[in-house]
Design a protein around this motif. Structure first.
Motif, PDB file in Angstrom:
ATOM      1  N   VAL A   1     -40.228  -7.818 -28.397  1.00  0.00           N
ATOM      2  CA  VAL A   1     -39.944  -8.323 -27.056  1.00  0.00           C
ATOM      3  C   VAL A   1     -40.613  -9.686 -26.872  1.00  0.00           C
ATOM      4  CG1 VAL A   1     -40.267  -7.892 -24.582  1.00  0.00           C
ATOM      5  CG2 VAL A   1     -39.621  -6.022 -26.095  1.00  0.00           C
ATOM      6  N   GLN A   2     -41.746  -9.905 -27.512  1.00  0.00           N
ATOM      7  CA  GLN A   2     -42.429 -11.200 -27.423  1.00  0.00           C
ATOM      8  C   GLN A   2     -41.586 -12.310 -28.066  1.00  0.00           C
ATOM      9  OE1 GLN A   2     -44.012  -8.303 -28.384  1.00  0.00           O
ATOM     10  NE2 GLN A   2     -45.109  -8.038 -26.458  1.00  0.00           N
ATOM     11  N   ASP A   3     -40.891 -11.988 -29.166  1.00  0.00           N
ATOM     12  CA  ASP A   3     -39.986 -12.965 -29.784  1.00  0.00           C
ATOM     13  C   ASP A   3     -38.864 -13.326 -28.803  1.00  0.00           C
ATOM     14  OD1 ASP A   3     -41.286 -13.040 -32.324  1.00  0.00           O
ATOM     15  OD2 ASP A   3     -40.172 -11.263 -32.975  1.00  0.00           O
ATOM     16  N   PHE A   4     -38.315 -12.318 -28.150  1.00  0.00           N
ATOM     17  CA  PHE A   4     -37.264 -12.533 -27.146  1.00  0.00           C
ATOM     18  C   PHE A   4     -37.785 -13.385 -25.994  1.00  0.00           C
ATOM     19  CE2 PHE A   4     -35.577 -10.690 -23.095  1.00  0.00           C
ATOM     20  CZ  PHE A   4     -34.318 -11.282 -23.130  1.00  0.00           C
ATOM     21  N   GLN A   5     -38.963 -13.058 -25.505  1.00  0.00           N
ATOM     22  CA  GLN A   5     -39.541 -13.807 -24.390  1.00  0.00           C
ATOM     23  C   GLN A   5     -39.827 -15.255 -24.775  1.00  0.00           C
ATOM     24  OE1 GLN A   5     -42.821 -11.208 -23.438  1.00  0.00           O
ATOM     25  NE2 GLN A   5     -41.610 -10.051 -21.943  1.00  0.00           N
TER      26      GLN A   5
ATOM     27  N   LYS B   1     -31.859 -10.565 -40.335  1.00  0.00           N
ATOM     28  CA  LYS B   1     -31.435 -10.406 -41.734  1.00  0.00           C
ATOM     29  C   LYS B   1     -31.572  -8.973 -42.240  1.00  0.00           C
ATOM     30  CE  LYS B   1     -32.434 -15.033 -43.444  1.00  0.00           C
ATOM     31  NZ  LYS B   1     -33.278 -15.853 -44.311  1.00  0.00           N
ATOM     32  N   HIS B   2     -32.570  -8.221 -41.743  1.00  0.00           N
ATOM     33  CA  HIS B   2     -32.893  -6.930 -42.346  1.00  0.00           C
ATOM     34  C   HIS B   2     -32.766  -5.742 -41.390  1.00  0.00           C
ATOM     35  CE1 HIS B   2     -34.342  -9.293 -45.690  1.00  0.00           C
ATOM     36  NE2 HIS B   2     -35.179  -9.920 -44.898  1.00  0.00           N
ATOM     37  N   THR B   3     -32.504  -5.991 -40.130  1.00  0.00           N
ATOM     38  CA  THR B   3     -32.366  -4.891 -39.169  1.00  0.00           C
ATOM     39  C   THR B   3     -31.013  -5.040 -38.486  1.00  0.00           C
ATOM     40  OG1 THR B   3     -33.231  -6.017 -37.216  1.00  0.00           O
ATOM     41  CG2 THR B   3     -34.868  -5.041 -38.706  1.00  0.00           C
ATOM     42  N   ASP B   4     -30.700  -4.178 -37.554  1.00  0.00           N
ATOM     43  CA  ASP B   4     -29.447  -4.264 -36.815  1.00  0.00           C
ATOM     44  C   ASP B   4     -29.658  -4.947 -35.460  1.00  0.00           C
ATOM     45  OD1 ASP B   4     -26.824  -3.666 -37.512  1.00  0.00           O
ATOM     46  OD2 ASP B   4     -26.715  -2.007 -36.091  1.00  0.00           O
ATOM     47  N   GLN B   5     -30.766  -5.667 -35.309  1.00  0.00           N
ATOM     48  CA  GLN B   5     -31.066  -6.361 -34.051  1.00  0.00           C
ATOM     49  C   GLN B   5     -30.217  -7.624 -33.930  1.00  0.00           C
ATOM     50  OE1 GLN B   5     -35.293  -6.833 -34.904  1.00  0.00           O
ATOM     51  NE2 GLN B   5     -35.766  -5.494 -33.173  1.00  0.00           N
ATOM     52  N   SER B   6     -29.971  -8.030 -32.682  1.00  0.00           N
ATOM     53  CA  SER B   6     -29.256  -9.280 -32.453  1.00  0.00           C
ATOM     54  C   SER B   6     -29.756  -9.952 -31.181  1.00  0.00           C
ATOM     55  CB  SER B   6     -27.749  -9.048 -32.371  1.00  0.00           C
ATOM     56  OG  SER B   6     -27.429  -8.227 -31.268  1.00  0.00           O
ATOM     57  N   LEU B   7     -29.576 -11.260 -31.135  1.00  0.00           N
ATOM     58  CA  LEU B   7     -29.885 -12.083 -29.970  1.00  0.00           C
ATOM     59  C   LEU B   7     -28.626 -12.860 -29.605  1.00  0.00           C
ATOM     60  CD1 LEU B   7     -33.315 -13.664 -30.948  1.00  0.00           C
ATOM     61  CD2 LEU B   7     -32.892 -12.323 -28.897  1.00  0.00           C
ATOM     62  N   ILE B   8     -28.304 -12.896 -28.315  1.00  0.00           N
ATOM     63  CA  ILE B   8     -27.120 -13.614 -27.849  1.00  0.00           C
ATOM     64  C   ILE B   8     -27.530 -14.508 -26.680  1.00  0.00           C
ATOM     65  CG2 ILE B   8     -24.789 -13.417 -26.890  1.00  0.00           C
ATOM     66  CD1 ILE B   8     -24.738 -10.541 -28.115  1.00  0.00           C
TER      67      ILE B   8
ATOM     68  N   THR C   1     -31.677  -0.366 -26.992  1.00  0.00           N
ATOM     69  CA  THR C   1     -32.398  -0.944 -25.862  1.00  0.00           C
ATOM     70  C   THR C   1     -31.909  -2.372 -25.720  1.00  0.00           C
ATOM     71  OG1 THR C   1     -34.354   0.441 -26.163  1.00  0.00           O
ATOM     72  CG2 THR C   1     -34.660  -1.621 -24.956  1.00  0.00           C
ATOM     73  N   LEU C   2     -31.507  -2.721 -24.505  1.00  0.00           N
ATOM     74  CA  LEU C   2     -31.017  -4.067 -24.233  1.00  0.00           C
ATOM     75  C   LEU C   2     -31.998  -4.751 -23.295  1.00  0.00           C
ATOM     76  CD1 LEU C   2     -28.548  -6.068 -24.527  1.00  0.00           C
ATOM     77  CD2 LEU C   2     -27.859  -5.219 -22.299  1.00  0.00           C
ATOM     78  N   HIS C   3     -32.582  -5.840 -23.782  1.00  0.00           N
ATOM     79  CA  HIS C   3     -33.424  -6.700 -22.950  1.00  0.00           C
ATOM     80  C   HIS C   3     -32.536  -7.872 -22.555  1.00  0.00           C
ATOM     81  CE1 HIS C   3     -37.028  -4.496 -24.159  1.00  0.00           C
ATOM     82  NE2 HIS C   3     -36.534  -4.521 -25.374  1.00  0.00           N
ATOM     83  N   LEU C   4     -32.378  -8.095 -21.262  1.00  0.00           N
ATOM     84  CA  LEU C   4     -31.479  -9.120 -20.761  1.00  0.00           C
ATOM     85  C   LEU C   4     -32.234 -10.048 -19.831  1.00  0.00           C
ATOM     86  CD1 LEU C   4     -28.440 -10.049 -20.333  1.00  0.00           C
ATOM     87  CD2 LEU C   4     -28.489  -8.605 -18.308  1.00  0.00           C
TER      88      LEU C   4
END
Length: 193
Positions: free
Chosen positions: A174-178, A46-53, A130-133
């Motif tokens: 990165v912990q949220d992504f993991q 909502k507040h940053t330019d981050q995204s998850l796909i 930075t792309l974490h895949l």
């Protein structure tokens, strides 16, 4: 992170409930804002330019497991028009223990970290992301599951993202992504056809 009563992370349905996973706080389902391909679930902060796909792509049988994450990273770089020399770089690829994953059907799992210089909406201005895949391979369903976390590191002042660049309130980690990768669960194999 979504929390149920008692503070435990809450799973979110994906692909109509065929999959589910724990999503971080402050998500916006991008499909409510624009059309998203059927093989993707896309969430923005909502507040940053981050995204998850979360993306379902064709299993690449000709690519060995240890090279498959890099293969998909380079494919994403091409889609992002970041494929020229110096526009992308892989900084690490590590296997993920299947014992850490809820998606026990995968034959192997990998985590890649890299950077890409990309423009948003075909602008001239380029941002370093930075792309974490994470790659979860499901050869029995002819599918590779890609989970990517786009985390902008520097935003060009000429980019349309520059207006929100200074408002990084509680960015995803990165912990949220993991947490999403580890919690991804298959409920309906019919998703894969």
């Amino acid at each position: 992170m979504q929390r149920a009563a008692g503070g435990a992370p809450q799973s979110h349905p994906l692909f109509g409930g065929a999959l589910s996973g724990v999503l971080p706080h402050s998500i916006v389902d991008t499909s409510e804002l624009r059309e998203i391909p059927d093989n993707q679930e896309v969430f923005a902060h909502k507040h940053t330019d981050q995204s998850l796909i979360v993306e379902l792509v064709e299993y690449q049988a000709q690519v060995s497991d240890q090279d498959a994450a890099r293969y998909h990273f380079e494919d994403i770089a091409g889609s992002n028009k970041a494929s020229e020399p110096g526009a992308f770089q892989v900084t690490g690829v590590v296997p993920l223990p299947k014992s850490d994953l809820s998606l026990s059907d995968c034959s192997s799992a990998w985590m890649l970290t890299g950077t890409q210089c990309v423009s948003k909406f075909n602008e001239e201005a380029r941002n370093t992301v930075t792309l974490h895949l994470s790659l979860l391979r499901l050869p029995q369903f002819s599918t590779d599951v890609l989970i990517s976390f786009n985390d902008p590191q520097s935003i060009s002042p000429a980019s349309s993202s520059a207006a929100s660049a200074g408002t990084h309130r509680e960015p995803w980690t990165v912990q949220d992504f993991q947490a999403l990768v580890k919690s991804l669960t298959l409920h309906d194999p019919g998703l894969f056809g």
